[in-house]
Design an enzyme around this catalytic site. Sequence first.
Site, PDB file in Angstrom:
ATOM      1  N   CYS A  20       0.844  -1.200   0.000  1.00 23.59           N
ATOM      2  CA  CYS A  20       0.000   0.000   0.000  1.00 23.59           C
ATOM      3  C   CYS A  20       0.881   1.252   0.000  1.00 23.59           C
ATOM      4  O   CYS A  20       1.863   1.331   0.725  1.00 23.59           O
ATOM      5  CB  CYS A  20      -0.888  -0.036   1.246  1.00 23.59           C
ATOM      6  SG  CYS A  20      -1.834   1.476   1.481  1.00 23.59           S
ATOM      7  N   CYS A  52      -7.684  -1.157   6.928  1.00 25.34           N
ATOM      8  CA  CYS A  52      -6.673  -0.102   6.996  1.00 25.34           C
ATOM      9  C   CYS A  52      -6.515   0.279   8.470  1.00 25.34           C
ATOM     10  O   CYS A  52      -7.474   0.734   9.106  1.00 25.34           O
ATOM     11  CB  CYS A  52      -7.125   1.105   6.175  1.00 25.34           C
ATOM     12  SG  CYS A  52      -6.088   2.555   6.441  1.00 25.34           S
ATOM     13  N   TYR A  85      -9.749  30.626   1.417  1.00 22.23           N
ATOM     14  CA  TYR A  85      -9.881  29.172   1.244  1.00 22.23           C
ATOM     15  C   TYR A  85     -10.652  28.644   2.465  1.00 22.23           C
ATOM     16  O   TYR A  85     -10.186  27.773   3.196  1.00 22.23           O
ATOM     17  CB  TYR A  85      -8.514  28.496   1.116  1.00 22.23           C
ATOM     18  CG  TYR A  85      -7.619  29.105   0.061  1.00 22.23           C
ATOM     19  CD1 TYR A  85      -7.695  28.705  -1.270  1.00 22.23           C
ATOM     20  CD2 TYR A  85      -6.693  30.090   0.385  1.00 22.23           C
ATOM     21  CE1 TYR A  85      -6.875  29.263  -2.234  1.00 22.23           C
ATOM     22  CE2 TYR A  85      -5.864  30.660  -0.566  1.00 22.23           C
ATOM     23  CZ  TYR A  85      -5.948  30.242  -1.878  1.00 22.23           C
ATOM     24  OH  TYR A  85      -5.130  30.793  -2.817  1.00 22.23           O
ATOM     25  N   CYS A 106      -0.375  22.450   4.346  1.00 17.38           N
ATOM     26  CA  CYS A 106      -0.212  20.993   4.377  1.00 17.38           C
ATOM     27  C   CYS A 106       0.982  20.543   3.544  1.00 17.38           C
ATOM     28  O   CYS A 106       1.292  19.363   3.519  1.00 17.38           O
ATOM     29  CB  CYS A 106      -1.490  20.287   3.917  1.00 17.38           C
ATOM     30  SG  CYS A 106      -1.975  20.702   2.246  1.00 17.38           S
TER      31      CYS A 106
HETATM   32  C1  LIG Z   1      -7.309  22.962   2.580  1.00 16.88           C
HETATM   33  S1  LIG Z   1      -9.009  23.318   2.290  1.00 16.88           S
HETATM   34  C2  LIG Z   1      -9.325  24.387   3.673  1.00 16.88           C
HETATM   35  C3  LIG Z   1     -10.761  24.505   4.092  1.00 16.88           C
HETATM   36  C4  LIG Z   1     -11.012  25.169   5.433  1.00 16.88           C
HETATM   37  N1  LIG Z   1     -10.167  26.301   5.699  1.00 16.88           N
HETATM   38  C5  LIG Z   1     -10.949  24.169   6.580  1.00 16.88           C
HETATM   39  O1  LIG Z   1     -10.033  24.271   7.417  1.00 16.88           O
HETATM   40  O2  LIG Z   1     -11.796  23.268   6.652  1.00 16.88           O
HETATM   41  C6  LIG Z   1      -8.886  24.400   0.921  1.00 16.88           C
HETATM   42  C7  LIG Z   1     -10.198  24.982   0.447  1.00 16.88           C
HETATM   43  O3  LIG Z   1      -9.879  25.923  -0.591  1.00 16.88           O
HETATM   44  C8  LIG Z   1     -10.841  25.818  -1.632  1.00 16.88           C
HETATM   45  N2  LIG Z   1     -10.146  26.324  -2.836  1.00 16.88           N
HETATM   46  C9  LIG Z   1      -9.195  25.686  -3.565  1.00 16.88           C
HETATM   47  N3  LIG Z   1      -8.720  26.518  -4.526  1.00 16.88           N
HETATM   48  C10 LIG Z   1      -9.375  27.700  -4.389  1.00 16.88           C
HETATM   49  C11 LIG Z   1      -9.309  28.951  -5.055  1.00 16.88           C
HETATM   50  N4  LIG Z   1      -8.450  29.143  -6.067  1.00 16.88           N
HETATM   51  N5  LIG Z   1     -10.111  29.945  -4.644  1.00 16.88           N
HETATM   52  C12 LIG Z   1     -10.984  29.746  -3.623  1.00 16.88           C
HETATM   53  N6  LIG Z   1     -11.070  28.597  -2.927  1.00 16.88           N
HETATM   54  C13 LIG Z   1     -10.289  27.585  -3.305  1.00 16.88           C
HETATM   55  C14 LIG Z   1     -11.267  24.369  -1.643  1.00 16.88           C
HETATM   56  O4  LIG Z   1     -12.571  24.241  -2.168  1.00 16.88           O
HETATM   57  C15 LIG Z   1     -11.182  24.019  -0.153  1.00 16.88           C
HETATM   58  O5  LIG Z   1     -12.436  24.234   0.471  1.00 16.88           O
END
Ligand SMILES: C[S@@+](CC[C@H](N)C(=O)[O-])C[C@H]1O[C@@H](n2cnc3c(N)ncnc32)[C@H](O)[C@@H]1O
Length: 389
Positions: free
Chosen positions: A80, A157, A253, A341
């Site tokens: 895996c 898993c 985001y 991340c």
């Molecule tokens: C890592 S997640 C974080 C979500 C949130 N902050 C949380 O902690 O649950 C990234 C988020 O960014 C959004 N996303 C990705 N690319 C984007 C963009 N160019 N503009 C706006 N949102 C975006 C995704 O839909 C997702 O919900």
Amino acid sequence: MTEPDLLELEVGGYAQGGVCVAHHPDGRVVFVRHALPGERVRALVTASRKSWLRADAVEVLTASPDRVTPPCPYAHPGGCGGCDLQHASIPAQHAWKAAVVAEQLQRLAGVTVDVTVEPLPGGPLGWRTRVAYSVGHDGRAGLLAQRSHTVIPIDRCLIADPRVAAAGVTDRPWRGIGAVEVAVAGEATRLVARPPRGRPRVTGPAALVEHVAGRDFTVHGFWQVHPAAASTLAAAVLELLAPAPGERAVDLYAGAGLFAGVLDDAGCSVVAVEGSRQGAADCAQNVPAADVRNGDVATVLATGLDAADVVVLDPPREGAKAVVVAAVCALRPRAVAYVACDPAALGRDVDTFGELGYRLTAIRAYDLFPMTHHVECVALLEPASVPAP
Ligand SMILES: C[S@@+](CC[C@H](N)C(=O)[O-])C[C@H]1O[C@@H](n2cnc3c(N)ncnc32)[C@H](O)[C@@H]1O
């Protein structure tokens, strides 16, 4: 003359992506999986390029004191591809991730920091509340091998939450299905079976409800996979930003509004930006007081915002990138909490912040993904004019 497939290697330091670095007799770098620094291993070459190779340690000739027997029977070369650090003790996993974060910040941003990786409650197994299984041609569900579309059938898993295991995905055939996703929260289990073409079949609730920091979050899309992740990250963001009532906060985001929610509770006026329509709708429902904008972060920043006191930046793996970082700096915030991340993407973006007058003043790193090389950081960026702590 063809290259030998097996190499005897002295393994050097940790590198990004669950590999250690070694050197081929001809001088090329070898990225070795299933190895630990200081070991002597026999390694099977899995990819060979002009300046580098990849290899899997298939025999350990001299073992590191940090080596342990992987608890999972599928965590081995050719097995895996999910848990790439199961052969390392937990302290060694933390040291590995800390070294990678520090090295990426040094190499990509020229910033020297001490990094400590902090464990989350609950131990290294049985934590994953969301698992995406792939289905092989024989209809059996499993997990993918490393850098491959090969499905490794599994019984269980070990890092999955017991509620995920209880969904029984690996116990039954999935003919005509390409992938099965399981997500659990509280008593609820959602199962999404995706055929190669056509509409997915959903069993259970379309949205899960997560309880964090005294709030309920209705979530159709993204949510952190470790059950303690959301509360840990929310606490770190609040501690680093120290938001004051009445401050203008921007959550970029925003997903379902985790950080928007805790900033709202801290008394800030919050603008949240989220690209997914469903995510923005969840955010608006979860944090009714926030001004939620559904759109691309770069576009919204270019057209709709002119100032902020504090900003949360939580982009996907590829990072925020220069255009968004520049737009964030143009808001002239007194503090930015960057939730990252991917240490390399963080390093690149910290470098851009540095060019624009913001410097890294604190960093927390968390073991959100035990047994894997993944690590989550929360970095604080402040105007360079703020004295160093
Ligand atoms: C890592 S997640 C974080 C979500 C949130 N902050 C949380 O902690 O649950 C990234 C988020 O960014 C959004 N996303 C990705 N690319 C984007 C963009 N160019 N503009 C706006 N949102 C975006 C995704 O839909 C997702 O919900």
